[in-house]
Motif scaffolding. Structure first.
Motif, PDB file in Angstrom:
ATOM      1  N   LYS A  49      14.855 -87.088  23.730  1.00  0.00           N
ATOM      2  CA  LYS A  49      16.107 -86.227  23.750  1.00  0.00           C
ATOM      3  C   LYS A  49      16.039 -85.704  25.014  1.00  0.00           C
ATOM      4  CE  LYS A  49      17.308 -83.907  20.141  1.00  0.00           C
ATOM      5  NZ  LYS A  49      17.305 -82.911  18.968  1.00  0.00           N
ATOM      6  N   ILE A  50      16.880 -85.478  25.903  1.00  0.00           N
ATOM      7  CA  ILE A  50      17.074 -85.073  27.243  1.00  0.00           C
ATOM      8  C   ILE A  50      17.889 -83.481  26.988  1.00  0.00           C
ATOM      9  CG2 ILE A  50      18.218 -85.128  29.684  1.00  0.00           C
ATOM     10  CD1 ILE A  50      17.985 -88.245  29.275  1.00  0.00           C
ATOM     11  N   LEU A  51      17.018 -82.351  27.697  1.00  0.00           N
ATOM     12  CA  LEU A  51      17.374 -81.065  27.317  1.00  0.00           C
ATOM     13  C   LEU A  51      17.418 -80.322  28.650  1.00  0.00           C
ATOM     14  CD1 LEU A  51      14.812 -80.700  24.426  1.00  0.00           C
ATOM     15  CD2 LEU A  51      17.100 -80.720  24.140  1.00  0.00           C
ATOM     16  N   PRO A  52      18.180 -79.298  28.712  1.00  0.00           N
ATOM     17  CA  PRO A  52      17.845 -78.546  29.986  1.00  0.00           C
ATOM     18  C   PRO A  52      16.826 -77.791  29.797  1.00  0.00           C
ATOM     19  CG  PRO A  52      20.083 -77.949  28.484  1.00  0.00           C
ATOM     20  CD  PRO A  52      19.181 -78.956  27.585  1.00  0.00           C
ATOM     21  N   ALA A  53      16.101 -77.674  31.017  1.00  0.00           N
ATOM     22  CA  ALA A  53      14.762 -77.240  31.141  1.00  0.00           C
ATOM     23  C   ALA A  53      14.591 -75.614  31.053  1.00  0.00           C
ATOM     24  CB  ALA A  53      14.068 -77.616  32.770  1.00  0.00           C
ATOM     25  N   LYS A  54      16.089 -74.927  31.385  1.00  0.00           N
ATOM     26  CA  LYS A  54      15.997 -73.620  31.549  1.00  0.00           C
ATOM     27  C   LYS A  54      15.812 -73.018  30.228  1.00  0.00           C
ATOM     28  CE  LYS A  54      18.666 -69.467  33.237  1.00  0.00           C
ATOM     29  NZ  LYS A  54      19.444 -69.174  33.815  1.00  0.00           N
ATOM     30  N   CYS A  71      12.543 -79.298  38.306  1.00  0.00           N
ATOM     31  CA  CYS A  71      13.366 -80.109  37.345  1.00  0.00           C
ATOM     32  C   CYS A  71      14.422 -79.219  36.706  1.00  0.00           C
ATOM     33  CB  CYS A  71      12.467 -80.837  36.347  1.00  0.00           C
ATOM     34  SG  CYS A  71      11.376 -81.894  37.004  1.00  0.00           S
ATOM     35  N   ASP A  72      15.540 -79.859  36.537  1.00  0.00           N
ATOM     36  CA  ASP A  72      16.572 -78.983  35.671  1.00  0.00           C
ATOM     37  C   ASP A  72      16.963 -79.393  34.435  1.00  0.00           C
ATOM     38  OD1 ASP A  72      17.671 -81.637  36.467  1.00  0.00           O
ATOM     39  OD2 ASP A  72      19.676 -80.671  36.755  1.00  0.00           O
ATOM     40  N   ARG A  73      16.137 -80.712  34.110  1.00  0.00           N
ATOM     41  CA  ARG A  73      16.302 -81.460  32.623  1.00  0.00           C
ATOM     42  C   ARG A  73      14.991 -81.748  32.366  1.00  0.00           C
ATOM     43  NH1 ARG A  73      19.613 -85.720  34.231  1.00  0.00           N
ATOM     44  NH2 ARG A  73      18.968 -84.730  36.259  1.00  0.00           N
ATOM     45  N   LEU A  74      14.552 -81.712  30.905  1.00  0.00           N
ATOM     46  CA  LEU A  74      13.395 -82.539  30.616  1.00  0.00           C
ATOM     47  C   LEU A  74      13.726 -83.483  29.661  1.00  0.00           C
ATOM     48  CD1 LEU A  74      12.075 -81.310  27.623  1.00  0.00           C
ATOM     49  CD2 LEU A  74      11.758 -79.461  29.053  1.00  0.00           C
ATOM     50  N   CYS A  75      12.647 -84.516  29.250  1.00  0.00           N
ATOM     51  CA  CYS A  75      13.088 -85.435  28.287  1.00  0.00           C
ATOM     52  C   CYS A  75      11.928 -85.323  27.444  1.00  0.00           C
ATOM     53  CB  CYS A  75      13.019 -86.732  28.595  1.00  0.00           C
ATOM     54  SG  CYS A  75      13.509 -88.083  27.478  1.00  0.00           S
ATOM     55  N   GLY A 128      20.282 -92.309  38.339  1.00  0.00           N
ATOM     56  CA  GLY A 128      20.426 -91.369  39.680  1.00  0.00           C
ATOM     57  C   GLY A 128      19.423 -90.202  39.444  1.00  0.00           C
ATOM     58  N   SER A 129      18.552 -89.961  38.492  1.00  0.00           N
ATOM     59  CA  SER A 129      17.486 -88.887  38.412  1.00  0.00           C
ATOM     60  C   SER A 129      16.265 -89.294  38.921  1.00  0.00           C
ATOM     61  CB  SER A 129      17.700 -88.357  36.822  1.00  0.00           C
ATOM     62  OG  SER A 129      18.829 -87.784  36.488  1.00  0.00           O
ATOM     63  N   PHE A 130      15.531 -88.730  39.304  1.00  0.00           N
ATOM     64  CA  PHE A 130      14.090 -88.800  39.780  1.00  0.00           C
ATOM     65  C   PHE A 130      13.379 -88.064  38.339  1.00  0.00           C
ATOM     66  CE2 PHE A 130      16.580 -88.409  43.410  1.00  0.00           C
ATOM     67  CZ  PHE A 130      16.185 -89.415  44.017  1.00  0.00           C
ATOM     68  N   LEU A 131      12.302 -88.878  37.781  1.00  0.00           N
ATOM     69  CA  LEU A 131      11.597 -88.563  36.573  1.00  0.00           C
ATOM     70  C   LEU A 131       9.833 -88.242  37.047  1.00  0.00           C
ATOM     71  CD1 LEU A 131      13.923 -90.264  35.729  1.00  0.00           C
ATOM     72  CD2 LEU A 131      12.567 -90.911  33.729  1.00  0.00           C
ATOM     73  N   THR A 132       9.614 -87.306  36.538  1.00  0.00           N
ATOM     74  CA  THR A 132       8.090 -86.978  36.371  1.00  0.00           C
ATOM     75  C   THR A 132       7.587 -88.262  35.642  1.00  0.00           C
ATOM     76  OG1 THR A 132       7.808 -85.428  34.698  1.00  0.00           O
ATOM     77  CG2 THR A 132       8.546 -84.718  36.724  1.00  0.00           C
ATOM     78  N   TRP A 133       6.054 -88.168  35.724  1.00  0.00           N
ATOM     79  CA  TRP A 133       5.403 -88.988  34.807  1.00  0.00           C
ATOM     80  C   TRP A 133       5.161 -88.290  33.489  1.00  0.00           C
ATOM     81  CZ3 TRP A 133       1.138 -85.720  34.041  1.00  0.00           C
ATOM     82  CH2 TRP A 133       0.738 -85.052  35.325  1.00  0.00           C
ATOM     83  N   ARG A 134       4.656 -88.851  32.452  1.00  0.00           N
ATOM     84  CA  ARG A 134       4.592 -88.321  31.186  1.00  0.00           C
ATOM     85  C   ARG A 134       3.451 -87.082  30.928  1.00  0.00           C
ATOM     86  NH1 ARG A 134       2.591 -92.725  29.153  1.00  0.00           N
ATOM     87  NH2 ARG A 134       3.778 -94.246  30.297  1.00  0.00           N
ATOM     88  N   LEU A 182      13.036 -84.229  34.729  1.00  0.00           N
ATOM     89  CA  LEU A 182      14.148 -85.039  35.227  1.00  0.00           C
ATOM     90  C   LEU A 182      14.902 -83.974  36.430  1.00  0.00           C
ATOM     91  CD1 LEU A 182      14.176 -86.053  32.290  1.00  0.00           C
ATOM     92  CD2 LEU A 182      16.378 -87.454  33.321  1.00  0.00           C
ATOM     93  N   SER A 183      15.173 -84.667  37.477  1.00  0.00           N
ATOM     94  CA  SER A 183      15.730 -84.011  38.645  1.00  0.00           C
ATOM     95  C   SER A 183      16.783 -84.650  39.475  1.00  0.00           C
ATOM     96  CB  SER A 183      14.806 -83.232  39.649  1.00  0.00           C
ATOM     97  OG  SER A 183      14.997 -82.854  40.923  1.00  0.00           O
ATOM     98  N   GLY A 184      17.707 -84.065  40.035  1.00  0.00           N
ATOM     99  CA  GLY A 184      18.764 -84.670  40.715  1.00  0.00           C
ATOM    100  C   GLY A 184      18.256 -84.962  42.297  1.00  0.00           C
ATOM    101  N   THR A 185      17.152 -84.501  42.426  1.00  0.00           N
ATOM    102  CA  THR A 185      16.515 -84.662  44.024  1.00  0.00           C
ATOM    103  C   THR A 185      15.116 -85.232  43.968  1.00  0.00           C
ATOM    104  OG1 THR A 185      15.842 -82.280  43.931  1.00  0.00           O
ATOM    105  CG2 THR A 185      18.077 -82.691  44.790  1.00  0.00           C
ATOM    106  N   PRO A 186      14.796 -85.798  44.987  1.00  0.00           N
ATOM    107  CA  PRO A 186      13.312 -86.586  44.872  1.00  0.00           C
ATOM    108  C   PRO A 186      12.384 -85.218  44.429  1.00  0.00           C
ATOM    109  CG  PRO A 186      14.529 -87.319  46.606  1.00  0.00           C
ATOM    110  CD  PRO A 186      15.574 -86.229  46.080  1.00  0.00           C
ATOM    111  N   LEU A 187      11.245 -85.630  44.036  1.00  0.00           N
ATOM    112  CA  LEU A 187      10.358 -84.490  43.436  1.00  0.00           C
ATOM    113  C   LEU A 187       9.269 -84.811  44.178  1.00  0.00           C
ATOM    114  CD1 LEU A 187      10.949 -85.018  39.564  1.00  0.00           C
ATOM    115  CD2 LEU A 187      11.179 -83.086  40.681  1.00  0.00           C
ATOM    116  N   GLU A 188       8.307 -83.703  44.534  1.00  0.00           N
ATOM    117  CA  GLU A 188       7.206 -83.780  45.288  1.00  0.00           C
ATOM    118  C   GLU A 188       6.028 -84.279  44.216  1.00  0.00           C
ATOM    119  OE1 GLU A 188       3.691 -80.548  47.036  1.00  0.00           O
ATOM    120  OE2 GLU A 188       5.781 -80.179  46.421  1.00  0.00           O
ATOM    121  N   LYS A 189       5.186 -85.230  44.839  1.00  0.00           N
ATOM    122  CA  LYS A 189       4.395 -85.971  44.059  1.00  0.00           C
ATOM    123  C   LYS A 189       3.244 -84.692  43.569  1.00  0.00           C
ATOM    124  CE  LYS A 189       0.881 -89.707  44.048  1.00  0.00           C
ATOM    125  NZ  LYS A 189       0.220 -90.668  44.679  1.00  0.00           N
TER     126      LYS A 189
END
Length: 214
Positions: A49-54, A71-75, A128-134, A182-189
């Protein structure tokens, strides 16, 4: 739907603490037998489930907040290999402990392979989103007890038969819960590895001089 056609043999050997160079004919025959049995028992099910992070209630602790920075969202995700895999390992432990150990390692490898396929499913939906690892409960200071809240949020017990007991132990055992940012912009490693894992003092991989690849 996720369906595995084979089990990662190198990953299985790593869980067993072996290398490919140490595998003889007897071990190969055992692993071949276990792979056939395990593939027949797999019933991979998952939810996400994808949710708002705030202000999300499952973001607890500095480790999770740092992981989701930017990230503005999380899964929220959960995945299980199914109850038949537990039954298979349990039955093997009665007749042949070596087979049970091999099946257990192979099932752990299968969980990781299934999760990688689930990553692809989530990435495709969130194109179109950039994802972190689990990031799973138990990493860093992210409380293991959050597993129950994640499962409740996903209605996992009703939908796929996955639950956690009062000690936050998952049933079926070959299962995982996690969050991804999840973010709409590239994430720092992000930094990952032993330094941020709360299992580092009792990790079987570290004792063997290897890593779990977290």
């Amino acid at each position: 739907m996720i369906k595995l056609e084979k089990i990662n043999r190198a990953e299985t050997l790593r869980y067993l603490g072996n290398s490919s160079a140490s595998v003889d004919g007897r071990m190969t025959a055992l692993l071949d037998k276990c792979e056939g049995e395990l593939l027949g028992a797999l019933n991979i099910k998952y939810l996400y489930k994808i949710l708002p992070a705030k202000d999300c209630p499952i973001i607890v602790g500095e480790s999770a907040r740092a992981h989701l920075e930017g990230c503005d969202r999380l899964c929220a995700v959960c995945l299980t290999l199914g109850a038949e895999v537990d039954k298979l390992i349990r039955q093997a432990s009665v007749r042949d402990m070596a087979e049970a150990v091999a099946l257990d390692a192979m099932a752990s490898s299968a969980v990781e392979s299934a999760l990688c396929e689930l990553d692809e499913v989530i990435a495709a939906e969130s194109r179109g989103s950039f994802l972190t690892w689990r990031f799973s409960p138990g990493y860093g200071d992210y409380p293991l007890e959050l597993q129950r809240e994640l499962l409740t949020m996903l209605d996992a017990q009703r939908k796929i038969g996955l639950c956690a007991d009062d000690s936050s132990v998952l049933t079926p055992s070959k299962s995982v819960t996690a969050i991804m940012g999840l973010s709409g912009t590239p994430l720092e490693k992000r930094r990952q590895g032993c330094a941020v894992c709360n299992m580092k003092e009792k990790c079987k991989f570290r004792k063997a001089g290897t890593r779990c690849e977290f």
